[in-house]
Design an enzyme around this catalytic site. Structure first.
Site, PDB file in Angstrom:
ATOM      1  CG  ASP A 114      -3.489  -1.991   3.724  1.00 21.61           C
ATOM      2  OD1 ASP A 114      -3.520  -1.180   2.778  1.00 21.61           O
ATOM      3  OD2 ASP A 114      -2.744  -2.989   3.759  1.00 21.61           O
ATOM      4  CG  HIS A 157      -3.092  -0.403   8.849  1.00 20.07           C
ATOM      5  ND1 HIS A 157      -1.719  -0.368   8.968  1.00 20.07           N
ATOM      6  CD2 HIS A 157      -3.410  -1.603   8.314  1.00 20.07           C
ATOM      7  CE1 HIS A 157      -1.224  -1.523   8.525  1.00 20.07           C
ATOM      8  NE2 HIS A 157      -2.223  -2.297   8.130  1.00 20.07           N
TER       9      HIS A 157
HETATM   10 NI    NI Z   1      -4.582  -5.498   6.581  1.00 19.72          NI
END
Ligand code: NI
Length: 497
Positions: free
Chosen positions: A309, A452
């Site tokens: 992400d 991430h």
């Molecule tokens: Ni996010």
């Protein structure tokens, strides 16, 4: 004249004396240099022999013990890091606020550490490597009364096999006492029924991996004692986590078994069943076994999805190199603003065949926005991704914050809402070992793993994650391969829910 002669004579007589002195000084000088060289050799020898002695390297130990936040409500973590020239140890201890719970878990992690310590004492790791130990935890379920936790410990003492241990419990939060599986049942018929269900699931998982376990051999591995501790999942499943070799041959790796509480309904105590399990709500639809057009025939049973992400960013290119050279699938939930500033990175993600999903334009908490604002966040990001060459079919709400309005807007843009079943908490712990351990420990059938790609520590953890998940027998695929045809507006946490 006489005097002069005498002086001459004296000179002649005294002449040999200074020559002897010079010789002695020379000899003395040579001896001094020799001693200095000898001392230097002794010093170098001592230096190298000390650095090879494990008892003395302890002086070089880097040891930290710090408290950090955890994503779980009311739970913090104590991180212990010990690094020597021969060993890297990372351990995460939960701090739940109930002393007895913390003590029970800490004693178990300490016991794992003691085993690691005895397995590595008086031994040297292979050249240019270290012994490694990682222990971290996940909380599959917590409410005000019940707290389920699983501790995953992986260590490599360079013995025959790396060690993968799982420990799980459900605690009564108020008393700190462990609730054992047998406490769930109204009579003695409950445990044998649960045991049979677990054994059936283990046989299936073993056979899928090419094993030969059957109903006659399974009893050698799993008894009622093996399933003494359980965890709660979604208030719908009785879930067990087993370490490598606990319930099946070592080659099967770690195993997760989820038994739907409804299948145990006739055995459960009515009161406990009602407070722990939600038996009234229907079970989430089971994944069909028919192969979807875009899906993968091995999925979801032998697949997991790695998701990244908040990118694209400075480390995305490096991540794409790692993923593509390992032929591993992945899904990127990108932020509209970052797509606009790194269009070539998104084009590269698309051209490599990865899924790119909508993670909004500005990363707001969508539940706090008006419908037109949610619209705008989704629409602008869809537009940016489409410009990079792919019409997105997936979205992920920032922070996982979503409600009916958010899902309805997602449906409007033909986006399925993809949450996750495994949170590596890589944003909190910028430590590649911990991130790798969480991802690998969480890998189970149909898991969706959250990371991430804006953190270098996460990107650096990916080679270790790929190695660990492959070794556990899972294939890493994109979300569309994992889910087949994700339906617009539908909510997914994994391939089984
Ligand atoms: Ni996010």
């Amino acid at each position: 004249m006489y005097k002069k002669e005498l002086q001459k004579d004296q000179k002649k007589k005294t002449h040999p004396v200074p020559q002897q002195l010079v010789r002695r000084r020379k000899l003395f000088g040579i001896i001094i240099v020799g001693v200095i060289i000898l001392l230097a050799f002794v010093a170098i020898f001592l230096f190298f022999s000390r650095s090879k002695n494990p008892h003395i390297t302890a002086e070089k130990k880097i040891s930290t013990d710090m408290i950090g936040d955890s994503k779980y409500a009311d739970t913090r973590s104590r991180f212990v890091t010990q690094e020597t020239t021969t060993s890297h140890l990372h351990a995460e201890y939960p701090i739940t606020g109930t002393k007895q719970i913390d003590a029970t878990i800490a004693a178990t992690i300490d016991s794992d550490r003691a085993h690691y310590s005895s397995d590595t004492t008086s031994r040297q790791p292979a050249l240019h490597t270290t012994f490694t130990f990682n222990s971290s935890y996940q909380v599959p379920y917590a409410d005000t009364t019940y707290f389920s936790i699983v501790v995953s410990t992986n260590y490599d003492a360079q013995l025959a096999h790396p060690v993968a241990l799982s420990h799980s419990w459900t605690f009564n939060r108020k008393t700190g006492a462990v609730i054992e599986s047998s406490a769930l049942f109204k009579d003695s018929a409950g445990m044998p029924a649960l045991l049979a269900a677990v054994q059936t699931s283990v046989i299936q998982q073993d056979n899928k991996q090419g094993g030969v376990m059957d109903s006659s051999s399974v009893g050698d591995f799993i008894s009622t004692d093996t399933i003494r501790n359980f965890t709660i999942l979604d208030r719908k499943y009785i879930r067990f986590y087993f370490g490598r070799g606990d319930v099946a041959p070592e080659s099967d790796g770690t195993m997760i078994v989820s038994i739907p509480a409804t299948t145990m309904q006739n055995y459960l105590k009515p009161d406990l069943a009602k407070t722990i399990f939600d038996l009234t709500a229907p079970l989430p639809p089971q994944q069909t076994t028919s192969t979807p057009a875009k899906g993968d025939s091995d999925c979801p049973a032998k697949c997991v999805a790695l998701t990244f992400d908040d990118g694209p960013g400075a480390y995305t290119d490096q991540l794409l190199d790692i993923l593509s050279s390992n032929h591993v699938g992945a899904t990127f939930f990108v932020i509209g603003q970052s797509v606009a500033s790194h269009p070539t990175l998104v084009k590269r993600e698309v051209s490599l065949g990865y899924d790119v999903g909508n993670h909004t334009r500005d990363h707001p908490q969508l539940t706090q926005l008006s419908i037109p604002q949610i619209d705008s966040e989704l629409a602008q990001t869809n537009q940016a991704i489409t410009s990079a060459g792919l019409t997105p079919i997936l979205m992920r709400p920032p922070y996982g914050a979503a409600n009916t309005a958010v899902y309805q807007e997602a449906a409007k843009y033909n986006l399925a809402a993809i949450h996750w079943s495994v949170d590596t908490r890589d944003w909190a712990d910028r430590n590649s070992s911990i991130v790798c351990n969480r991802a690998v420990a969480g890998a189970g059938p149909g898991a969706i793993i959250l990371m991430h790609d804006i953190h270098p520590t996460t990107v650096n953890a990916v080679p270790c994650i790929i190695k660990g998940i492959s070794a556990a027998g899972y294939k890493m695929v994109t979300i569309s391969q994992l889910l087949g045809h994700p339906s617009p507006g539908k909510v997914y946490y994994s391939a089984s829910s």
